[in-house]
Design an enzyme around this catalytic site. Structure first.
Site, PDB file in Angstrom:
ATOM      1  N   GLU A 149     -31.033  46.316  56.585  1.00 30.81           N
ATOM      2  CA  GLU A 149     -30.205  46.295  55.374  1.00 30.81           C
ATOM      3  C   GLU A 149     -30.409  47.541  54.510  1.00 30.81           C
ATOM      4  O   GLU A 149     -29.494  47.987  53.819  1.00 30.81           O
ATOM      5  CB  GLU A 149     -30.482  45.044  54.552  1.00 30.81           C
ATOM      6  CG  GLU A 149     -29.960  43.750  55.163  1.00 30.81           C
ATOM      7  CD  GLU A 149     -30.927  43.133  56.159  1.00 30.81           C
ATOM      8  OE1 GLU A 149     -31.938  43.783  56.514  1.00 30.81           O
ATOM      9  OE2 GLU A 149     -30.676  41.994  56.595  1.00 30.81           O
TER      10      GLU A 149
ATOM     11  N   PHE B 213     -35.511  27.772  52.857  1.00 33.91           N
ATOM     12  CA  PHE B 213     -35.698  28.824  53.854  1.00 33.91           C
ATOM     13  C   PHE B 213     -34.929  30.082  53.441  1.00 33.91           C
ATOM     14  O   PHE B 213     -33.764  30.027  53.103  1.00 33.91           O
ATOM     15  CB  PHE B 213     -35.216  28.327  55.219  1.00 33.91           C
ATOM     16  CG  PHE B 213     -35.313  29.374  56.295  1.00 33.91           C
ATOM     17  CD1 PHE B 213     -36.559  29.892  56.668  1.00 33.91           C
ATOM     18  CD2 PHE B 213     -34.185  29.860  56.920  1.00 33.91           C
ATOM     19  CE1 PHE B 213     -36.656  30.862  57.643  1.00 33.91           C
ATOM     20  CE2 PHE B 213     -34.270  30.832  57.907  1.00 33.91           C
ATOM     21  CZ  PHE B 213     -35.517  31.337  58.266  1.00 33.91           C
ATOM     22  N   GLN B 214     -35.599  31.220  53.458  1.00 33.79           N
ATOM     23  CA  GLN B 214     -35.034  32.524  53.083  1.00 33.79           C
ATOM     24  C   GLN B 214     -34.495  32.526  51.651  1.00 33.79           C
ATOM     25  O   GLN B 214     -33.531  33.235  51.350  1.00 33.79           O
ATOM     26  CB  GLN B 214     -33.948  32.957  54.073  1.00 33.79           C
ATOM     27  CG  GLN B 214     -34.522  33.276  55.452  1.00 33.79           C
ATOM     28  CD  GLN B 214     -33.556  33.963  56.372  1.00 33.79           C
ATOM     29  OE1 GLN B 214     -32.353  33.766  56.285  1.00 33.79           O
ATOM     30  NE2 GLN B 214     -34.062  34.772  57.280  1.00 33.79           N
TER      31      GLN B 214
ATOM     32  N   LYS C  88     -24.186  29.866  49.282  1.00 30.66           N
ATOM     33  CA  LYS C  88     -23.471  29.549  50.512  1.00 30.66           C
ATOM     34  C   LYS C  88     -22.317  28.569  50.249  1.00 30.66           C
ATOM     35  O   LYS C  88     -21.229  28.712  50.805  1.00 30.66           O
ATOM     36  CB  LYS C  88     -24.448  28.950  51.514  1.00 30.66           C
ATOM     37  CG  LYS C  88     -23.836  28.760  52.883  1.00 30.66           C
ATOM     38  CD  LYS C  88     -24.791  28.044  53.816  1.00 30.66           C
ATOM     39  CE  LYS C  88     -24.205  28.000  55.220  1.00 30.66           C
ATOM     40  NZ  LYS C  88     -24.971  27.092  56.074  1.00 30.66           N
TER      41      LYS C  88
ATOM     42  N   MET D  66     -44.448  67.972  52.154  1.00 28.39           N
ATOM     43  CA  MET D  66     -44.620  68.131  50.718  1.00 28.39           C
ATOM     44  C   MET D  66     -45.980  67.581  50.266  1.00 28.39           C
ATOM     45  O   MET D  66     -46.609  68.117  49.362  1.00 28.39           O
ATOM     46  CB  MET D  66     -43.475  67.427  49.969  1.00 28.39           C
ATOM     47  CG  MET D  66     -43.377  67.786  48.499  1.00 28.39           C
ATOM     48  SD  MET D  66     -43.133  69.548  48.224  1.00 28.39           S
ATOM     49  CE  MET D  66     -41.354  69.657  48.038  1.00 28.39           C
TER      50      MET D  66
END
Lengths: 633, 231
Positions: free
Chosen positions: A110, A172-173, A222, A542
């Site tokens: 993502e 969940f999640q 959802k 760097m």
């Protein structure tokens, strides 16, 4: 079922039990483990839990929230978005097939999706869109949203969330993504009702692109995606009327414009500082007109690259920590700074106490909070760069180049000195070593300075900014504010889809490349023609440079092993070349350019190369280090 | 190098060619000034999470809120916050400008230097015995407080007034023993006919919020004397 659990045990209390009737035989008592069982809330939670697992869309279906979301995206002119599916956003994927005009790019992570939306937005000036599911999908977007916030990039990030009845139950999640993105977005929404979807999506796009652009996050439960709805989409007027607290000032105050014109008329050594705001406002023509009319040289910030053609006689170059010495010198001696759409970041000013000590400052920005935040200014102007410049130019009287002859000659002299000195590039390529500045310069030249060049973060970013040679607006894409390593490959993916007419280069160090190279597979699957230049010095360059100069050569974790990038590219099915000497550079670039699709070049560059000049942290613009031979020198 | 030249708007002649031994005056940092108590009034849309947004912003921008009182106004869709905080004028102005960036914020006003009525309410539960109850009641009366509950060994007193007045009352009664004390935080209203809420442009529902637009600009462009020329 039999044995120790008893026969056919039911987890519900009987009515008699709840009403306190005489207790039945303990051996046959049935216990409910549903908190608050019997209430409407408990029933909703149970229903939501069941529906999380089984709810395919009916074959003959009505309009649901997911449809409304797709409609709303199409109404906003979205043609592509970057996303990754997951449990609670599946209702959207269930209907996506019905909207073939919406191109879905399946990213590999993502974060890559968020950077791709960012890159798309930066080259097109339109709102980039990325999506993910709840929980880890959402948290993976966070770095990309933060990158867009710090660089004021218009973006709408959409995540699914668990059904609204399960919110707050650690389902969940489930994670409080709304709370996470609250301080790092321009605005965010938690949506639980499909009837709010059209309004919220329209508001989100309006907020993301209006005024100072920025990311907006919409979290949709959802059940809202699945809910049937007949609600209409709002008109643009209705959207504006629904946001009474969001009315950015676009026009500069006439009184302030007059003061600015007076400052310009009085100044003997003026300098324009152009920032990202010039690009956001598409004010490059207005900027050039003003600069030409009053003969003021234009310096630019990292994100202001492209505000003026670098070959324009009044373009003076890149300022700041790794900016050109002549530019910083000119700022330190200027008597007027006309700052447009920039925010005096610490990488631009260094120590503010010693910054531009002789200059009065006119500061034009669309965000009132930026004015007076980092430096005190004499003439603040709140407004859109394009409108302010349009209104300001007629107020100033034209200045003949001859009238500034002495000043411009001196600047030109400083420029010759600074560009001609040994640290114009490392010069290492002359000794047969492959130096990154040389490679960047050749990429710019061989692509006719007409491509999109996407930087990663660190030394490669500075070399790209200094040596590519930018001619047009929005050719340069770089994570300036947040400095997100791993930005280049996914952002180039979005940039290539946004501007398919341009050759797109991702220029990255070996450190940043190893953070997000999983998106190589997305490039292959979606046939996105990004050319990737990996600068491999086996170092976090760097970090190594700072450790050498600031931390007395205490190199900890600066050395970084990498894979065989040719084999890596081969595994992904991407044509790849390797260059280890200056002589191989042109051929490999041309070979990559000839590929119809993604290609990779592995540049094995000198290990110890530094970016100079450099302003050490905490020092001022006059304290640039131009070379380093050790602390005793 | 003198700063006189900069004050009248002109750059000292030849400043840029100043000899190497003269050091230019340091550029003033925004925010130089004395810390003092400020009172901000914010008119906000009564939407879920707006309090969270304000609190989160103040934390993220490194401002420390002393007190925050919030409730809805006579219009159900509008809430009003009174925020007290310590900071120098420029820092607090920065806080106000950052608050303006929130989409749900309609208006922010620093009323520190304006004529206002500032009140907070405190409930104080004091130990009281038969011998000193009379004394306590006299102090309560003097402080224009009110006894709202009496128990055999305690009284609950309600006092209202400015923060300083409530502080004074608390220190007066502390010797008797404060069992618990709760304060609402200050709420403030402008004196006279001027209305902060009206000037937020949402007094009549549906009216455009033009007033707040102008104010945002004025905050930056000369509304605060510190903003221009504070070198």
């Amino acid at each position: 079922m039999s044995g120790m659990f008893g026969q056919g045990r039911d987890h519900r209390l009987t009515t008699t039990e709840r009403t306190g009737a005489p207790a039945p035989d303990p051996a046959t008592t049935r216990h409910s483990h549903v908190p608050g069982d019997g209430s409407a809330g408990a029933a909703a939670v149970e229903r939501a839990r069941r529906e999380m697992l089984n709810d395919a869309r009916p074959r003959r279906r009505t309009r649901i929230g997911a449809d409304v979301l797709c409609e709303a995206l199409l109404r906003q002119g979205v043609d592509v978005f970057f996303s990754y599916p997951g449990g609670v956003i599946l209702p959207l994927y269930d209907v996506l097939g019905d909207y073939p005009e919406l191109r879905h790019v399946l990213v590999r992570h993502e974060q890559g999706g968020a950077h791709a939306a960012d890159g798309y937005a930066r080259v097109t000036g339109r709102v980039g869109v990325c999506m993910g599911t709840s929980g880890p999908g959402a948290t993976n977007l966070v770095t990309g949203i933060g990158t867009a916030l710090l660089d004021s990039v218009p973006m709408v990030a959409i995540t699914g969330n668990v059904p609204s009845a399960l919110l707050g139950k650690d389902a969940f999640q489930e994670i409080d993504i709304n709370g996470i993105t609250l301080p790092m977005t321009k605005h965010n929404y938690l949506l639980r009702d499909a009837d709010d979807l059209p309004r919220v999506v329209a508001e989100a796009f309006h907020i993301a692109r209006t005024g100072r652009p920025g990311p907006v996050h919409i979290d949709i439960t959802k059940d809202a995606l699945q809910q049937e709805t007949q609600v209409e989409h709002p008109t643009p007027e209705e959207v504006v009327a629904g946001l009474p607290g969001f009315r950015p000032n676009l026009d500069g105050h006439p009184r302030q414009l007059k003061l600015a014109a007076a400052e310009i008329a009085r100044a003997k050594r003026p300098m324009i500082l152009a920032g990202h705001g010039v690009l956001h406002a598409e004010a490059w023509d207005e900027l050039r007109e003003l600069a030409e009319k009053v003969q003021i040289p234009v310096a630019h910030t990292l994100l202001g690259i492209g505000a003026i053609d670098e070959t324009h006689p009044l373009s003076y170059g890149y300022m700041g920590m790794h900016g050109w010495k002549h530019v910083n010198r000119a700022i330190q001696s200027a008597d007027l700074l006309l700052a447009i759409g920039m925010r005096f970041d610490d990488r631009v000013t260094g120590n503010v106490r010693t910054y531009a000590p002789y200059a009065r400052i006119v500061h034009v920005d669309i965000d009132p909070a930026e004015i007076g935040k980092n430096v005190a200014v004499e003439v603040p102007i709140v407004g859109d760069a394009k409108r302010v410049l349009k209104a300001l130019t007629p107020l100033v009287s034209a200045v003949e180049p001859a009238a500034r002859r002495e000043y411009l000659d001196q600047l030109a002299e400083w420029r010759r000195e600074s560009e001609g000195s040994s640290w114009h590039g490392s010069g290492a390529w002359r000794d047969g070593l492959l130096s990154a500045d040389f490679v960047v310069q050749r990429i710019g030249e061989l692509s006719g300075h007409a491509g999109t060049y996407v930087a990663d973060v660190g030394q490669n970013q500075m070399w790209l900014a200094r040596y590519t040679g930018f001619r047009e607006p929005n050719q340069h894409v770089s994570s300036g504010g947040l400095g997100t390593m791993g930005f280049s490959v996914p952002a180039a993916m979005g940039a290539a889809l946004g501007r398919p007419d341009r050759e797109t280069w991702a220029i990255t160090g070996d450190g940043g490349f190893q953070m997000t190279f999983q998106e190589l597979m997305t490039l292959v699957q979606d046939r996105i023609p990004v050319k990737i230049a990996v600068f491999d010095n086996k170092k976090l360059g760097m970090i190594r440079q700072w450790q050498e100069i600031i931390y007395a050569g205490n190199y900890h974790s600066a050395t970084l092993l990498g894979p065989d990038y040719l084999k890596l590219a081969e595994a992904f099915g991407i044509p790849a070349w390797k260059a280890t000497t200056p002589g191989e550079v042109d051929d490999t670039i041309r070979a990559a350019q000839a590929v119809d699709g993604p290609a990779l070049i592995w540049f094995e560059i000198a290990e110890g190369q530094n970016v100079f000049p450099m302003m050490p942290a905490g020092k001022g613009l006059s304290d640039l280090i131009e070379k380093w031979d050790g602390p005793d020198e | 190098m003198s700063t006189e030249g900069a004050d009248d708007g002109r750059v000292p002649a030849g400043a840029h060619q100043a000899p190497a031994h003269t050091v230019p005056p340091p550029r003033a940092l925004p925010g130089s000034g004395d810390n003092r108590r400020h009172v901000l009034v914010a008119i906000v849309l009564n939407k879920p999470g707006v309090l969270n947004r304000v609190a989160s912003l103040m934390r993220a921008r490194n401002f420390n809120i002393d007190s925050l009182a919030v409730s809805h106004t006579d219009q159900p869709d509008i809430s009003r916050m009174t925020i007290t905080l310590h900071g120098d004028d420029v820092a607090v102005e920065q806080a106000a400008k950052q608050l303006y960036r929130l989409i749900d914020v309609l208006k922010v006003q620093d009323v520190t230097s304006e004529p206002t009525i500032e009140h907070e309410l405190a409930l104080v539960k004091l130990r009281a015995t038969d011998s000193n109850r009379g004394e306590i009641l006299r102090l309560v009366e003097l402080s224009k407080g009110r006894v709202v509950d009496v128990a055999p060994d305690a009284v609950v007193v309600e006092v209202t007034g400015s923060e300083a007045e409530v502080d004074t009352f608390a220190s007066l009664v502390r010797p008797y023993g404060i069992k618990e004390l709760v304060r609402t935080g200050a709420v403030v209203m402008a004196r006279g006919s001027q209305s902060i809420e009206e000037s937020s442009g949402r007094w009549r529902r549906g009216a455009p919020a033009r007033a707040s637009e102008r104010d945002t600009q004025d905050i930056v462009e000369g509304g605060n004397p510190l903003e221009a020329g504070n070198r």
